[in-house]
Design an enzyme around this catalytic site. Structure first.
Site, mmCIF file in Angstrom:
data_model
loop_
_atom_site.group_PDB
_atom_site.id
_atom_site.type_symbol
_atom_site.label_atom_id
_atom_site.label_comp_id
_atom_site.label_asym_id
_atom_site.label_seq_id
_atom_site.Cartn_x
_atom_site.Cartn_y
_atom_site.Cartn_z
ATOM 1 N N GLN B 142 0.857 -1.183 0.000
ATOM 2 C CA GLN B 142 0.000 0.000 0.000
ATOM 3 C C GLN B 142 0.893 1.233 0.000
ATOM 4 O OE1 GLN B 142 -1.914 0.883 3.715
ATOM 5 N NE2 GLN B 142 -3.582 1.978 2.750
ATOM 6 N N GLY B 143 0.769 2.048 -1.033
ATOM 7 C CA GLY B 143 1.602 3.249 -1.110
ATOM 8 C C GLY B 143 0.781 4.511 -0.956
ATOM 9 N N SER B 145 1.217 6.703 2.271
ATOM 10 C CA SER B 145 1.989 7.702 3.029
ATOM 11 C C SER B 145 3.198 8.198 2.256
ATOM 12 C CB SER B 145 2.463 7.088 4.346
ATOM 13 O OG SER B 145 1.375 6.570 5.050
ATOM 14 N N GLU B 260 -11.728 -1.898 6.308
ATOM 15 C CA GLU B 260 -11.131 -2.371 7.549
ATOM 16 C C GLU B 260 -12.255 -2.607 8.545
ATOM 17 O OE1 GLU B 260 -8.387 0.250 9.484
ATOM 18 O OE2 GLU B 260 -7.250 -1.476 10.172
ATOM 19 N N SER B 385 -3.962 7.276 13.167
ATOM 20 C CA SER B 385 -3.406 7.322 14.528
ATOM 21 C C SER B 385 -4.526 7.529 15.544
ATOM 22 C CB SER B 385 -2.399 8.466 14.645
ATOM 23 O OG SER B 385 -3.089 9.703 14.685
HETATM 24 C C1 LIG Z 1 4.424 -0.179 11.240
HETATM 25 C C2 LIG Z 1 3.876 0.761 10.240
HETATM 26 C C3 LIG Z 1 3.467 0.294 9.022
HETATM 27 C C4 LIG Z 1 2.948 1.173 8.059
HETATM 28 N N1 LIG Z 1 2.592 0.674 6.832
HETATM 29 C C5 LIG Z 1 2.156 1.539 5.878
HETATM 30 C C6 LIG Z 1 1.852 1.067 4.571
HETATM 31 O O1 LIG Z 1 1.981 -0.108 4.265
HETATM 32 N N2 LIG Z 1 1.440 1.955 3.646
HETATM 33 C C7 LIG Z 1 1.280 3.284 3.939
HETATM 34 O O2 LIG Z 1 0.867 4.018 3.062
HETATM 35 N N3 LIG Z 1 1.583 3.764 5.158
HETATM 36 C C8 LIG Z 1 2.015 2.924 6.129
HETATM 37 N N4 LIG Z 1 2.325 3.397 7.390
HETATM 38 C C9 LIG Z 1 2.263 4.837 7.617
HETATM 39 C C10 LIG Z 1 1.153 5.302 8.496
HETATM 40 O O3 LIG Z 1 -0.069 5.258 7.814
HETATM 41 C C11 LIG Z 1 1.515 6.724 8.962
HETATM 42 O O4 LIG Z 1 2.619 6.604 9.800
HETATM 43 C C12 LIG Z 1 0.375 7.396 9.679
HETATM 44 O O5 LIG Z 1 -0.642 7.727 8.781
HETATM 45 C C13 LIG Z 1 0.854 8.649 10.416
HETATM 46 O O6 LIG Z 1 1.502 9.505 9.536
HETATM 47 P P1 LIG Z 1 2.941 10.102 9.894
HETATM 48 O O7 LIG Z 1 3.819 8.962 10.197
HETATM 49 O O8 LIG Z 1 3.328 11.012 8.812
HETATM 50 O O9 LIG Z 1 2.725 10.912 11.225
HETATM 51 P P2 LIG Z 1 2.129 12.394 11.312
HETATM 52 O O10 LIG Z 1 0.881 12.467 10.542
HETATM 53 O O11 LIG Z 1 3.191 13.362 11.011
HETATM 54 O O12 LIG Z 1 1.774 12.453 12.838
HETATM 55 C C14 LIG Z 1 2.703 12.813 13.871
HETATM 56 C C15 LIG Z 1 1.895 12.907 15.164
HETATM 57 O O13 LIG Z 1 0.955 13.968 15.037
HETATM 58 C C16 LIG Z 1 -0.344 13.506 15.295
HETATM 59 N N5 LIG Z 1 -1.285 14.236 14.454
HETATM 60 C C17 LIG Z 1 -1.328 14.316 13.112
HETATM 61 N N6 LIG Z 1 -2.353 15.056 12.711
HETATM 62 C C18 LIG Z 1 -3.005 15.464 13.810
HETATM 63 C C19 LIG Z 1 -4.168 16.234 14.055
HETATM 64 N N7 LIG Z 1 -4.900 16.759 13.058
HETATM 65 N N8 LIG Z 1 -4.533 16.437 15.332
HETATM 66 C C20 LIG Z 1 -3.820 15.909 16.355
HETATM 67 N N9 LIG Z 1 -2.723 15.158 16.186
HETATM 68 C C21 LIG Z 1 -2.311 14.944 14.925
HETATM 69 C C22 LIG Z 1 -0.310 12.024 14.950
HETATM 70 O O14 LIG Z 1 -1.332 11.304 15.643
HETATM 71 C C23 LIG Z 1 1.076 11.658 15.430
HETATM 72 O O15 LIG Z 1 1.020 11.398 16.789
HETATM 73 C C24 LIG Z 1 2.836 2.542 8.357
HETATM 74 C C25 LIG Z 1 3.250 3.009 9.590
HETATM 75 C C26 LIG Z 1 3.765 2.138 10.534
HETATM 76 C C27 LIG Z 1 4.191 2.679 11.853
#
Ligand SMILES: Cc1cc2nc3c(=O)[nH]c(=O)nc-3n(C[C@H](O)[C@H](O)[C@H](O)COP(=O)(O)OP(=O)(O)OC[C@H]3O[C@@H](n4cnc5c(N)ncnc54)[C@H](O)[C@@H]3O)c2cc1C
Lengths: 400, 404
Positions: B142-143, B145, B260, B385
């Site tokens: 899944q691409g 992020s 989901e 999250s």
């Molecule tokens: C083990 C693992 C597997 C994954 N696999 C995939 C995958 O296969 N494909 C894929 O596409 N992605 C994948 N992801 C990515 C995942 O979907 C993202 O990590 C997630 O959407 C959060 O984005 P970010 O990491 O950019 O964090 P950010 O969005 O930058 O968040 C940083 C912090 O800010 C908080 N935050 C963000 N926005 C808000 C808001 N509006 N209000 C309050 N708090 C906020 C978040 O909750 C977090 O605590 C994976 C992640 C992990 C950890």
């Protein structure tokens, strides 16, 4: 596979809610709270509850009842919690359960019909002064002739009850080695009751029917933080009573479980109402140019509370079902339900006060009804510590 | 109060599964018993196998399971599924956990992409995608992020420019699970130049072996490299590889994420109960199961696990009754992720001074539990999250005013 309220149960909840909005809203509750010396038992409310059939839910059809179970009773209990409704509904239902389950056919016939029709107020007296819920907390002792000596504390609506189910220890075991009541952890030091006679007989435990106005019964109102009920102390000196013949320690444990589920249901209702009312207030209340409910710190906490309250509602539903069906995991389910409802209601009512700001701290506002009712019920029929320890015994100590 | 008496015994809380579901369970259980090597069921087994070998074992095992007819449980038969019910799907997932079967290596495809393809795919896409996925001949990633688009998916920048009947795609994806092992990836790409936010996006299916696709593994806090970065440089993607319509990517992605569903909660409960029991055994082995404070903590965690079970059964009921789930998947996600994470916080607590050791005593190997404990830190981040889920609950369930 079905795990939800049925359409009928939803309709019942809706009926109770509509009735309360129409006939016994928070202004009526306030009148009861403010009338501290009053008996806390509005006659027209009681009459209406009887007419609606809400007392006959768990009464068997042969005694004119609906023959349903706790699953249906918890629907009503939840709505009564949400409306912080005063009155002896829960205690009457509970006392009825004791008579139904371990009373003689004659006792059942005498009590259950009038009880279901709302002609009889009943309550339960299971705990001595300073005692916990469970066998070790009993401070009433029965003699072989069924005379009761000792004391009970925090008895809801004793002053208006026609019948009181009293838990008493007995000089000689009435039945086989008594199994410990569910809500009483073995590792806890036994609370030694003071005042009244010591109920710590070494024999079994029995449940006794005490009728209104008998000899040797003194009932004194106790001041309580929660104005949506009335509590009283019971002092018994050679008070004649009739034993429920099937009762024993297991029956006491069963009664405590049922009480815990009704209290948990009430708490789930209190919690849901506290949350809903807080959401409504914080949607309207504007500070810094926007509704305070749009601030994430507040909104996210309320979201967490929604999850917690939802889980409490599920847990109560399951525990009621498990008791109704006599499922082997009923004991565990009750401990789960009571601890979860305790947490959800404790948190939701505290949040209700906090997220109303200054007005939430006033007597004038309704928040304190919810907060105080939750305080009382969290400790009723086992507090979290007691239920969690019991759960630990059922889970931590049984893993192979 | 009229007509509330139950006559049929059906219309109230009832946790039993229908007979055909139980028959299915028995059949599956027998197959699992015969087809999972005993060594695999040792809690520590997977920690002893190298990452590459583990992946191959899992992929091949899952393929055999599919060939035996135990895949696509609730998919229509025309797609190679079993045509079963949501309850059978829940039983399937739960029995796999119970038997300590290896976890799926194609879950992003199976859970999200396949039902989306069934719903909005072209006949060619259906034929091309579903069968090979079911047999693990094609592993899907899944691409979504990107470095600057995580929780805020609509900020994504990967762009695709139409050139004849092909898109030329440039950009970067990150945190892509199984990036190093994937064959194809479903990606969100901005295909309308100058568009912003939710508009102008398309869901493109990209061959990860195509020229211009470069994958770099990322090591996770647990030490393994299960996810990675995907760099896309002038990758040519046929326009026929767009799912759900060009420019309609946001709606397609929302549909995809909606799959989901909560049936997963039942198998999660099964898995967490295994973890709970193992953690209790550790407490016993270290002589700490009598500590009254820890007992309270363990019991508190157990309360949350039981509540997750109720929630899962509730969601399954709603699905089977054909009711709208609304935002209840956010409630489920918050409950399971936090119950799971919390359980392992208690695990750490009960280890006390031994918390930093993988083998606190000669006969106590905590490697597998420790791996799992690290994993629980991720479950409140991916899949929306906890913060994002709370916002959804606050706004869509409670109806609180939107934040600024
Ligand atoms: C083990 C693992 C597997 C994954 N696999 C995939 C995958 O296969 N494909 C894929 O596409 N992605 C994948 N992801 C990515 C995942 O979907 C993202 O990590 C997630 O959407 C959060 O984005 P970010 O990491 O950019 O964090 P950010 O969005 O930058 O968040 C940083 C912090 O800010 C908080 N935050 C963000 N926005 C808000 C808001 N509006 N209000 C309050 N708090 C906020 C978040 O909750 C977090 O605590 C994976 C992640 C992990 C950890």
């Amino acid at each position: 596979m079905y795990f939800a309220l049925t359409d009928e149960q939803r309709a019942l909840a809706e009926t109770v809610r509509a009735f309360l909005a129409d006939r016994f809203d928070l202004r009526a509750v306030r009148a009861v709270v403010d009338d501290e010396r009053g008996d806390g038992h509005p006659a027209d409310l009681w009459r209406a509850i009887g007419e609606q059939g809400w007392l006959s839910v768990c009464v068997p059809p042969e005694h004119g009842g609906l023959g349903l179970g706790l699953l249906d009773a918890q629907v009503i209990a939840r709505e009564f919690g949400a409306g912080v409704v005063p009155g002896p509904w829960a205690t009457t239902v509970l006392a009825g359960a004791a008579v139904r389950r371990v009373g003689s056919p004659e006792q059942a016939a005498a009590v259950l019909g009038p009880l279901g029709a709302g002609e009889l107020v009943a309550t339960v007296a299971l705990r001595g002064p300073g005692g916990r819920f469970g066998r070790s907390g009993i401070a009433v002792r029965a003699d072989a002739a069924g005379r009761l000596d000792g004391a009970a504390s925090g008895v809801e609506y004793a002053h208006v009850a026609d019948v009181i189910v009293v838990a008493a220890t007995e000089p000689v075991a009435a039945t086989e080695p008594a199994t410990e009541p569910a809500t009483e952890p073995a590792t806890e030091p036994v609370a030694v009751p003071t005042g009244g006679g010591s109920g710590r007989g070494d024999g079994g435990v029995g449940l006794y029917l005490l009728e209104r106005g008998g000899d040797g019964v003194r009932i004194e109102r106790q001041a309580s933080i929660d104005g949506t009920t009335r509590l009283a102390a019971l002092t018994l000196t050679g008070a004649p009573a009739v034993r429920l013949p099937g009762s024993d320690a297991a029956a006491l444990a069963d009664l405590l479980r049922r009480g815990a589920v009704l209290a948990a249901a009430d708490l789930a209702g209190v919690a849901r109402a506290a949350l809903t009312r807080t959401v409504a207030y914080d949607t309207e209340r504007v500070q810094f140019g926007r509704p305070v409910g749009s601030f994430q710190a507040l909104a996210h906490h309320l979201a967490d509370l929604h999850v917690a309250v939802t889980m409490a509602e599920h847990a109560v539903l399951y525990a009621a079902h498990a008791l109704d069906e006599g499922r082997p995991d009923a004991d565990l389910a009750v401990a789960v339900a009571k601890s979860k409802a305790n947490q959800a209601a404790g948190d939701a009512t505290a949040a209700m006060v906090q997220y109303h700001g200054g007005i939430g701290y006033t007597w004038e506002h309704d928040t304190h009804f919810f907060y105080k009712r939750a305080k009382r019920l969290v400790a009723a029929f086992g507090d979290s510590r007691q239920h969690l320890e019991h759960l630990a015994r059922l889970t931590v100590d049984t893993v192979g | 109060m009229a007509g509330t008496r139950r006559q049929d015994g059906l219309d109230h809380v009832d946790l039993s599964y229908p007979p055909e579901a139980e028959e299915f369970r028995a059949e599956l259980r027998a197959w699992l018993t015969a087809n999972i090597p005993a060594a695999w069921t040792e809690p520590g087994f997977w920690a002893t196998v190298g990452e590459d070998e583990a992946f191959d074992l899992r992929r091949d095992w899952e393929r055999r399971k599919a060939l035996a007819g135990f895949a696509g449980i609730d998919w229509p038969v025309e797609y190679g599924g079993r045509g079963g019910t949501p309850a059978m799907r829940a039983i399937h997932d739960s029995e796999l956990v119970r038997a300590r079967a290896p976890r799926s290596v194609n879950s992003l495809g199976l859970v999200f992409l396949a039902p989306t393809v069934m719903a909005v795919g072209t006949p060619e896409q259906k034929a091309d995608i579903i069968g090979p996925m079911l047999r693990n001949e094609v592993i899907w990633c899944q691409g979504f992020s990107e470095p600057d688009a995580g929780s805020d998916l609509a900020a994504l920048r990967t762009r695709g420019v139409l050139d004849g009947d092909e898109f030329v795609v440039n950009g970067q994806k990150v945190w892509t699970t199984f990036a190093g092992r994937g064959d194809r990836i479903f990606t969100m790409v901005r295909t309308e130049p100058g568009s912003s936010r939710h508009r102008g996006l398309s869901l493109l299916l990209i061959d990860m072996h195509a020229p211009g696709v470069e994958v770099r593994p990322i090591r996770q806090m647990s030490g393994v490299s299960e996810f990675g970065e995907v760099f896309l440089t002038d990758v040519r993607v046929p326009a026929s590889q767009c799912l759900g319509g060009i420019g309609n990517g946001w709606a397609t992605a929302m549909l995809l994420l909606s799959f989901e569903r909560g049936a997963a909660g039942i198998s999660q409960y099964t898995a967490y109960r295994q973890a709970y029991d193992e953690i209790v055994r550790v407490a016993r082995a270290l002589g700490r199961a009598g500590d009254p404070v820890l007992r309270q903590e363990l019991a508190r965690r157990r309360v949350e696990l039981e509540c997750l079970h109720y929630q899962a059964m509730h969601v399954l009921t709603e699905v089977e009754q054909g009711r709208d789930l609304g935002a209840s998947s956010s409630v489920t996600k918050l409950q399971w992720s936090q119950a799971y994470q919390g359980l392992f916080e208690t695990f750490d607590e009960l280890l006390g001074a031994d918390v930093a050791l993988l083998r606190p005593t000669a006969d106590l190997d905590l490697t597998a539990l420790r791996q799992e404990s690290f994993w629980t830190r991720s479950v409140t981040i991916w899949g929306g999250s906890s913060q994002v889920q709370r916002t959804i609950v606050a706004e869509r369930v409670l109806g609180l005013p939107r934040g600024s």
